[in-house]
Design an enzyme around this catalytic site. Structure first.
Site, short mmCIF file in Angstrom:
data_model
loop_
_atom_site.label_atom_id
_atom_site.label_comp_id
_atom_site.label_asym_id
_atom_site.label_seq_id
_atom_site.Cartn_x
_atom_site.Cartn_y
_atom_site.Cartn_z
N THR A 86 -34.77 -0.48 12.76
CA THR A 86 -34.83 0.83 12.10
C THR A 86 -34.71 0.68 10.59
OG1 THR A 86 -33.70 2.95 11.86
CG2 THR A 86 -32.34 1.08 12.51
N ASP A 87 -35.48 1.51 9.87
CA ASP A 87 -35.28 1.56 8.43
C ASP A 87 -34.02 2.36 8.14
OD1 ASP A 87 -36.35 3.97 9.27
OD2 ASP A 87 -37.38 4.35 7.40
N LYS A 88 -33.62 2.35 6.89
CA LYS A 88 -32.35 2.98 6.52
C LYS A 88 -32.54 4.37 5.92
CE LYS A 88 -30.50 1.83 2.63
NZ LYS A 88 -30.52 3.17 1.94
N THR A 108 -39.20 1.37 13.41
CA THR A 108 -39.37 2.66 12.75
C THR A 108 -39.75 2.43 11.30
OG1 THR A 108 -37.10 2.95 11.94
CG2 THR A 108 -37.55 3.60 14.22
N THR A 150 -33.65 7.75 7.76
CA THR A 150 -33.53 7.61 9.22
C THR A 150 -32.06 7.51 9.61
OG1 THR A 150 -35.67 6.48 9.30
CG2 THR A 150 -34.24 6.26 11.22
#
Length: 857
Positions: free
Chosen positions: A344-346, A591, A349
Site C-alpha cells: 500500500t502507498d502511504k 495500491t 491511503t
C-alpha cells in the site's frame, strides 16, 4: 537521442546524444550547465526552426509510442487454446457429418466466448492512452529568438522552454534561468509536497508548476523521459496469464486428455466389433464412428464454462461496486481472492493527505499560539500551499491576524530558503516575520554555539519521528536583529480507520507492506502508528544501481519479502518489488494513485487505484476504489473470496458432470450397444445446467478466513471423486432402464423404448447436475445454513420445471410418461444424500491434507 539509466540514489538519470558527445560521456542530469549546452549543441538563445525540425526527425516526436498488435490478431487469440480447440473440433465434426443444428449452436457459443474475452481485454489497453494524455498539449519554446507556443510533441532535446504557474513541464529539463519555481511531481515520484527548484535542478516531464516561473533546457523527450520510462514499464508489465486463465487451461487439458482416452477406447471398440466380430465393415461405418466421437467430444466440452465464469465475475463486480470498488478487469476478482501480500502507498491511503501542525519546539516565542501566528503572518494571504494551509488551520484565534496590517511579501526563495513578510501591528510598529528551513532561519538570526546546536538537535528529533520542521523568526528593527521564535512541526496524520484496517487485513491472512516515495523516517513513523511495523528501508539501499526487475539479486528478493516497507521509492522500485514477491510465489495486490504507480499496478496480480488516482493509475489498475482509505480494499477482498468460492463450486460441479457424461456415453456404447444421449441433448444439458447457474454469484457462502487459490490437483481430485459417484448414479439408472426394456412385466406396467431411455438419462443428468451443485456449494451438509440464495434457487427451479415439461410433453426430446419422471426424481433425491456424505468425507480428507502441508484453504 535521450536514454534512461539509473543514478546511484535511485533517481532517474537522462542522457542525450548531441553533436559533441555521446550519452555515455556526459550525465545530463548531473553535469554543469555549460557541459549540458555543449553536449546538446544548444545555448540559452534556443534553437532555430530549421535545427528543431532536423532534431525532430532525428529524435522523434515528444510522445509515447508503442507497438500495438492489431485488433484482429488479438481477437483471433480467443480461438486458440484447449477449450476453443475442443469446441472447434466439435463444430468441424458436426459439419462433416451434416449435423448443422449442432454446428450452429456450437459455433454461436464459441463466438460468444471470444467476443466476451476480447471486450474485456480492450479495457486494459487504456493504460498507455491515459499516460499519453498526461503529456502537456502545448509548450512555450524559444525558437529563432522568440518564445512561441508549439505542440508538446514538437519539443526536441536542446530546446529552451519556459514553464510558468499552472503549466505542465513538457519534457525532462534542467532549469537555467529565473528566480525559482515550485513543482508538484507527486504523481511521478510519490513525494507528498511540491519541490522547490533552482537553477541547475531537473524538472520531470508531466509535473506541474505550482509557484514561480523559470526557463529550462530540454534534456530528454518522449519515451526517454522519466514519464516515458514509466510508460515503457506499463507496456511491459502484466504480460503473463492470470491464475484463473491458467486454471481454465489446466481444466481444458485434463478434459482433452480424458476425452482422447475415452475416444480411443470407443473407436477401438467400434473398429474391433465391425471388423473382427461382425466382419461387416463399410466406409459408411466411418460416419457412424464419427457420429459417436462427435457425441463424446461435445460431451467433453464445458462449452459454457468461459461464459459462466465471465458472467459470474460480472455479477460479482456489480456487488463490489456497491462496496465502492469498481472492477475494470474481471479476472482480477479471482486474483484478489488469493492475494496474500498487500503493498500500500502511504499518502492519502493510510494518511489523510492533509498536513497538520504537531507539537512545536519553542525558543523565543512565549507560547505556541504566538509561534503559529508569526508563521501565518510570514505566509502569503490566501495561499493554497499545503504548508500555508496547515498553518492557517492551526491559528486558534483568527482575530489575532487582523491586528496586523500586511505590507511587502517576498515569496520563498530556494537560495535563501525562507519567505519574508513585513507587517504593521495595531500600535503602528513595523515588524518582519520569516519562515523557512530551520538552518536558514538560524543563519538569519545569527545563532551560534548552544543555540545553534539546540536547533540542529530539535530538527533531528523531529526527523526521527518523521515530522517536517519549519522555523519562524521575527524582527522588530526592520531586519537588523532577528529573534528565533521556534520550530513548527508538520505531519500528514494517519486516517482514523487505518490501524483497524491493517489489523483486519492481518486477520484475513494478509501481510501488509508500505511503499512510499517519502523519506524513510516519515514512512517509519506512519507505519508504526498504523501497526505495519518499523522495518522500513530506503529502496536505493536494497536494489542495485543498474536495476533490472526481471533479474534481481537473491539478496534483494529476500529483503523485499522480510521488510515492512520501503521509502524513497521510484517507479522501477515499485515494479521490482512486485516482481520479487511474485517470484517467491506470492499473489500481490498493489495500491497506488500516480503515474509512478502505473507499472506496478499493471504488473501486480491485482492493481488497485485508490480514490483520487490519476487517469494513468486508474487505467493500469484492475480495481478502482471510489472511497478513500484502505478499508475498502479489505471489504473488496471479503467479497472477492466469496465470489471465488462460488466459482470454485461451479468448477467442481462442471468437471464432475462432464466426466459423468463422457463416461456414460462410452459405457453405454461399449456395454449396451446404444448411444444414451444425442448431440442435441448434450447441448441442451449444457444450456439447462449452466445458464441458470450464472446466478451463483448471488449465492450465500461462508467467507474463507485465509487467501484462496487455484489448487488444480485438489480441484481435479475432488471433481474426479464426485464424478465417479455421479457416474455410478447415472449408470445405475441406465442399468435399471436396460432391465426395464427387457422386463415384460415392467413394460406392461409402463412401456419404455430405447429413445425414451435416452430422455430418462437426459432428465437424470439435467436434474441430477443441479442437485449435485446444491451438494458441492458448501462444505457442510447441503440442508444446513447458509442456505442457497433465492436467485439461485428460483433459477434452478425454473430450469427443472422446464426440463420436466420438455420430457413430459416431448419438446425437443422423446416424450416419457409422467410416472417415469416421478420415479427418476425419487431416485435422484435418494442419491443426493449419498453424494452429500461422499462430499463431507472428501472435504475432511482434503482439509486434513491441507493442514499437514500448510496450504491455504
Amino acid at each position: 537521442m535521450a536514454t534512461s539509466t539509473s543514478s546511484g540514489d535511485g533517481k532517474p538519470t537522462t542522457a542525450a546524444s548531441g553533436n559533441s558527445a555521446t550519452p555515455d560521456q556526459v550525465n545530463l542530469q548531473k553535469a554543469d550547465l555549460t557541459s549540458v549546452f555543449a553536449t546538446l549543441g544548444t545555448s540559452a538563445k534556443g534553437l532555430t526552426g530549421a535545427d528543431a525540425k532536423s532534431r525532430l526527425q532525428k529524435f522523434g516526436p515528444n510522445a509515447i509510442t508503442e507497438k500495438e498488435e492489431s485488433a484482429w490478431r488479438r481477437f483471433l487469440h480467443y480461438f486458440w487454446g484447449p477449450i476453443p480447440w475442443m469446441i472447434e473440433a466439435a463444430a468441424l465434426l458436426s459439419a462433416i457429418i451434416g449435423h448443422w443444428a449442432d454446428f450452429a449452436i456450437i459455433s454461436v457459443l464459441l463466438l460468444y466466448n471470444a467476443v466476451a474475452g476480447f471486450w474485456q481485454e480492450r479495457k486494459a489497453s487504456r493504460a498507455l492512452a491515459a499516460l499519453k494524455a498526461g503529456m502537456a498539449p502545448k509548450a512555450e519554446v524559444l525558437r529563432d529568438g522568440d518564445y512561441q507556443a508549439v505542440d508538446a510533441a514538437e519539443v526536441v532535446p536542446g530546446d529552451i522552454v519556459r514553464v510558468r504557474l499552472g503549466q505542465i513541464v513538457p519534457a525532462d529539463v534542467r532549469f537555467i534561468d529565473g528566480d525559482f519555481i515550485s513543482i508538484d511531481q507527486a504523481a511521478l515520484t510519490g513525494e507528498s509536497l511540491p519541490v522547490d527548484k533552482k537553477v541547475g535542478d531537473i524538472g520531470y516531464s508531466g509535473s506541474i508548476a505550482k509557484r514561480g516561473a523559470m526557463s529550462a533546457v530540454v534534456i530528454g523527450t518522449g519515451s526517454n523521459t522519466f514519464f516515458g520510462r514509466t510508460a515503457k514499464l506499463v507496456a511491459s508489465a502484466g504480460k503473463g496469464m492470470s491464475h484463473s486463465q491458467r486454471a481454465m487451461t489446466q481444466i481444458g487439458d485434463f478434459l482433452i486428455f480424458f476425452c482422447l482416452l475415452l475416444a480411443l477406447i470407443l473407436v477401438g471398440y467400434e473398429l474391433y466389433h465391425d471388423i473382427v466380430v461382425a466382419k461387416d465393415w463399410h466406409w459408411s461405418s466411418a460416419v457412424d464412428i464419427l457420429r459417436l466421437v462427435l457425441v463424446l467430444l461435445i460431451a467433453s466440452i464445458p462449452v459454457a464454462m468461459p461464459s459462466v465464469v465471465t458472467v459470474t465475475n460480472a455479477l460479482g463486480a456489480l456487488a463490489l461496486s456497491r462496496k465502492k470498488a469498481i472492477v475494470s478487469r474481471l479476472e482480477s476478482i479471482e486474483e484478489l481472492a488469493g492475494v496474500d501480500i498487500l503493498c500500500t502507498d502511504k499518502t492519502g491511503t493510510l494518511t489523510k493527505n492533509q498536513l497538520t501542525l504537531h507539537e512545536p519546539k519553542l525558543f523565543d516565542a512565549e507560547d505556541a499560539d504566538t509561534l503559529i501566528v508569526g508563521a501565518a503572518l510570514a505566509s502569503e494571504a490566501g495561499s493554497s500551499d499545503p504548508i500555508d494551509c496547515a498553518i492557517a488551520a492551526g491559528v486558534k484565534d483568527p482575530s489575532a491576524l487582523r491586528r496586523y496590517t500586511r505590507g511587502d511579501f517576498t515569496p520563498f526563495d530556494p537560495v535563501t530558503k525562507y519567505t519574508l513578510a513585513k507587517v504593521t501591528d495595531a500600535d503602528g510598529k513595523a515588524l518582519s516575520f520569516a519562515k523557512g528551513a530551520p538552518q536558514a532561519i538560524a543563519k538569519l538570526c545569527a545563532l551560534e554555539g548552544d543555540a545553534a546546536k539546540k536547533v540542529e538537535q530539535s530538527v533531528a528529533d523531529l526527523a526521527e519521528h518523521g515530522l517536517r520542521a519549519l522555523a519562524v523568526s521575527m524582527s522588530a528593527n526592520d531586519g537588523d536583529h532577528w529573534s528565533f521564535l521556534g520550530i513548527l512541526s508538520l505531519e500528514d496524520p494517519p486516517r482514523e480507520d487505518s490501524r483497524e484496517t491493517i489489523a483486519r487485513a492481518r486477520e484475513h491472512g494478509l501481510a501488509v507492506k508500505m511503499i512510499t516515495g517519502d523519506d524513510v523516517a516519515i514512512g517509519k513513523e506512519i507505519a508504526e502508528q498504523v501497526g505495519i511495523g518499523t522495518n522500513i528501508l530506503n529502496a536505493a539501499d536494497v536494489f542495485p544501481k543498474d536495476l533490472n526487475p526481471d533479474h534481481l539479486p537473491q539478496k534483494s528478493i529476500d529483503c523485499v519479502e522480510k521488510v515492512d516497507g520501503f521509502g524513497r521509492v521510484f517507479p522501477e522500485h515499485k515494479y521490482a518489488i512486485v516482481k520479487a514477491l511474485q517470484g517467491q510465489h506470492h499473489q500481490v495486490a498493489m495500491t497506488g494513485d500516480g503515474v509512478n504507480d502505473a507499472p506496478a499496478l499493471k504488473q501486480a496480480d491485482c492493481g488497485i487505484a485508490v480514490s483520487g488516482a490519476t487517469d494513468a493509475a486508474r487505467a493500469a489498475a484492475a480495481i478502482i476504489l471510489t472511497a478513500p482509505g484502505l478499508s475498502t480494499v479489505v471489504d473488496a477482498i471479503d467479497e472477492a473470496r466469496r465470489i471465488f468460492v462460488r466459482i470454485l463450486n461451479y468448477m467442481l460441479f462442471r468437471v464432475a458432470m462432464t466426466l459423468d457424461i463422457m463416461a456414460v456415453v462410452v459405457i453405454a456404447t461399449v456395454f449396451f450397444g446404444f448411444t444414451p444421449l444425442t448431440p442435441v441433448m448434450i447441448v441442451l444439458i449444457a444450456l439447462l445446467d449452466d445458464v441458470p447457474i450464472m446466478t451463483i454469484a448471488y449465492d450465500n457462502t461462508r467467507e474463507p478466513a485465509r487467501p484462496v487459490h487455484w489448487q488444480m490437483h485438489r480441484l481435479l481430485f475432488g471433481a474426479g471423486v464426485l464424478g465417479l459417484f455421479a457416474i455410478a448414479q447415472t449408470v445405475g439408472l441406465l442399468l435399471i432402464g436396460m432391465e426395464w426394456l427387457g422386463n415384460k412385466e415392467w413394460q406392461s406396467w409402463i412401456a419404455l423404448s430405447k429413445e425414451q431411455l435416452q430422455t430418462v438419462v437426459f432428465l437424470q443428468i439435467v436434474a441430477g447436475g443441479h442437485l449435485l451443485l446444491f451438494v458441492v456449494r458448501a462444505r457442510h451438509a447441503f440442508y444446513a445454513k447458509p442456505w442457497p440464495a433465492r436467485p439461485l434457487v428460483v433459477a434452478i427451479l425454473g430450469t427443472q420445471v422446464l426440463a420436466v415439461l420438455m420430457c413430459g410433453f416431448g419438446w425437443l426430446v422423446p416424450k416419457i410418461p409422467w410416472a417415469i419422471i416421478g420415479l427418476v426424481w425419487c431416485y435422484m433425491l435418494a442419491w443426493m444424500f449419498v453424494l452429500d456424505v461422499v462430499k463431507r468425507v472428501l472435504y475432511q480428507h482434503l482439509g486434513g491434507a491441507e493442514k499437514s502441508s500448510g496450504e491455504t484453504q
